[in-house]
Scaffold this active site. Structure first.
Site, PDB file in Angstrom:
ATOM      1  N   LYS A  13       0.833  -1.209   0.000  1.00  0.00           N
ATOM      2  CA  LYS A  13       0.000   0.000   0.000  1.00  0.00           C
ATOM      3  C   LYS A  13       0.867   1.258   0.000  1.00  0.00           C
ATOM      4  O   LYS A  13       0.603   2.202  -0.725  1.00  0.00           O
ATOM      5  CB  LYS A  13      -0.900   0.059   1.250  1.00  0.00           C
ATOM      6  N   ARG A 128      11.921  -6.307   4.300  1.00  0.00           N
ATOM      7  CA  ARG A 128      11.696  -4.875   4.068  1.00  0.00           C
ATOM      8  C   ARG A 128      12.617  -4.012   4.932  1.00  0.00           C
ATOM      9  O   ARG A 128      12.797  -4.252   6.116  1.00  0.00           O
ATOM     10  CB  ARG A 128      10.238  -4.537   4.381  1.00  0.00           C
TER      11      ARG A 128
HETATM   12  P1  ADP Z   1       1.309  -1.763   7.596  1.00  0.00           P
HETATM   13  O1  ADP Z   1       2.044  -0.776   6.758  1.00  0.00           O
HETATM   14  O2  ADP Z   1       2.071  -2.991   7.885  1.00  0.00           O
HETATM   15  O3  ADP Z   1      -0.086  -1.996   7.112  1.00  0.00           O
HETATM   16  P2  ADP Z   1       0.754   0.350   9.433  1.00  0.00           P
HETATM   17  O4  ADP Z   1       1.944   1.205   9.368  1.00  0.00           O
HETATM   18  O5  ADP Z   1      -0.461   0.783   8.675  1.00  0.00           O
HETATM   19  O6  ADP Z   1       1.153  -1.125   9.016  1.00  0.00           O
HETATM   20  O7  ADP Z   1       0.304   0.136  10.953  1.00  0.00           O
HETATM   21  C1  ADP Z   1       1.211  -0.354  11.915  1.00  0.00           C
HETATM   22  C2  ADP Z   1       0.471  -0.606  13.210  1.00  0.00           C
HETATM   23  O8  ADP Z   1      -0.158   0.604  13.650  1.00  0.00           O
HETATM   24  C3  ADP Z   1      -0.679  -1.608  13.124  1.00  0.00           C
HETATM   25  O9  ADP Z   1      -0.230  -2.939  13.265  1.00  0.00           O
HETATM   26  C4  ADP Z   1      -1.569  -1.160  14.287  1.00  0.00           C
HETATM   27  O10 ADP Z   1      -1.061  -1.608  15.514  1.00  0.00           O
HETATM   28  C5  ADP Z   1      -1.420   0.348  14.254  1.00  0.00           C
HETATM   29  N1  ADP Z   1      -2.484   0.976  13.438  1.00  0.00           N
HETATM   30  C6  ADP Z   1      -2.310   1.707  12.300  1.00  0.00           C
HETATM   31  N2  ADP Z   1      -3.479   2.140  11.805  1.00  0.00           N
HETATM   32  C7  ADP Z   1      -4.441   1.660  12.638  1.00  0.00           C
HETATM   33  C8  ADP Z   1      -5.866   1.730  12.661  1.00  0.00           C
HETATM   34  N3  ADP Z   1      -6.563   2.367  11.691  1.00  0.00           N
HETATM   35  N4  ADP Z   1      -6.506   1.122  13.688  1.00  0.00           N
HETATM   36  C9  ADP Z   1      -5.840   0.472  14.651  1.00  0.00           C
HETATM   37  N5  ADP Z   1      -4.518   0.347  14.688  1.00  0.00           N
HETATM   38  C10 ADP Z   1      -3.803   0.930  13.688  1.00  0.00           C
END
Ligand code: ADP
Ligand code: ZN
Length: 216
Positions: A13, A128
């Site tokens: 993403k 990564r």
């Molecule tokens: P990735 O890039 O692996 O999808 P993110 O950077 O989006 O991960 O998110 C890392 C962590 O931050 C998640 O595992 C969660 O703990 C927290 N997090 C991020 N966005 C949310 C959300 N919308 N609701 C709940 N937790 C979130």
């Protein structure tokens, strides 16, 4: 333009968001980035979020919803819209977002659903590396897109780091959380006729081409 990009953690993403935000001049809003910034800055919110994030669990809706609402209320989002990355992650978050946007008299234009098999995600996550420079954030993969010099960003020369949540145990948790809590959003937004699914390709450029078609 108001966009949401859905996809499992590590589905790529972030890489799609980088060019979309540039080409469409739309603010990229990653709740993960905002939370990590809060952790780095040692804010109260950051300290509360950290324990959940380190385990690969979701941060409680209330915390995330508040930071998201505040962010999309800023002038740049009012003017240009937004590209949401990592939000919503639960049906409850989506419902809150809907109610908020409806009250503002606006709505989501499209939901891009980026699909990548779990095995591929696991392999990518473990390999990564991310540039630590907040103005760069270039993403590398030791398997298929390594930096020229080990541990150093090609673009800006800053150090690369491995996110603390990019280890096998945590990625497994995050995938489980994704399937249980976030995947239902595909049906939720499909009912509203908003979802366009893209199958993540091996080469980044190929996935970009598919997303471009959708955004035309
Ligand atoms: P990735 O890039 O692996 O999808 P993110 O950077 O989006 O991960 O998110 C890392 C962590 O931050 C998640 O595992 C969660 O703990 C927290 N997090 C991020 N966005 C949310 C959300 N919308 N609701 C709940 N937790 C979130
Ligand atoms: Zn860099």
């Amino acid at each position: 333009m108001r966009l949401i990009i859905l996809g499992a953690p590590g589905s790529g993403k972030g890489s799609q968001c980088k060019w979309i935000t540039r080409d469409y001049d739309v603010p990229h809003i990653s709740t993960g980035d905002i939370l990590r910034k809060n952790i780095a800055d040692g804010t109260e919110l950051g300290m509360e979020a950290k324990s959940y994030m380190d385990k690969g669990a979701l941060v409680p809706d209330e915390l995330v919803v508040n930071i998201l609402k505040a962010r999309i209320s800023e002038p740049d989002c009012k003017e240009k819209g937004f590209l949401l990355d990592g939000f919503p992650r639960t049906i409850a978050q989506a419902q809150t977002l809907d109610a908020f946007l409806t009250a503002e008299g606006v709505s989501i234009d499209k939901v891009i659903n980026l699909e990548v098999p779990d095995e591929e995600i696991m392999s990518r996550a473990i390999n990564r590396r991310t540039c630590e420079n907040p103005d760069c954030k270039e993403i590398y993969n030791l398997r298929d897109n390594p930096p020229k010099v080990e541990g150093v960003c090609d673009k800006c020369g800053s150090k690369l780091f491995q996110r603390k949540d990019d280890n096998e145990e945590t990625v497994k948790n995050r995938l489980e959380v994704y399937h249980a809590q976030t995947e239902p959003l595909i049906a939720y937004y499909s009912e509203k006729g908003l979802v366009a699914t893209v199958i993540g390709q091996e080469r980044l450029e190929d996935t970009i081409a598919l997303v471009k078609e959708i955004l035309k």
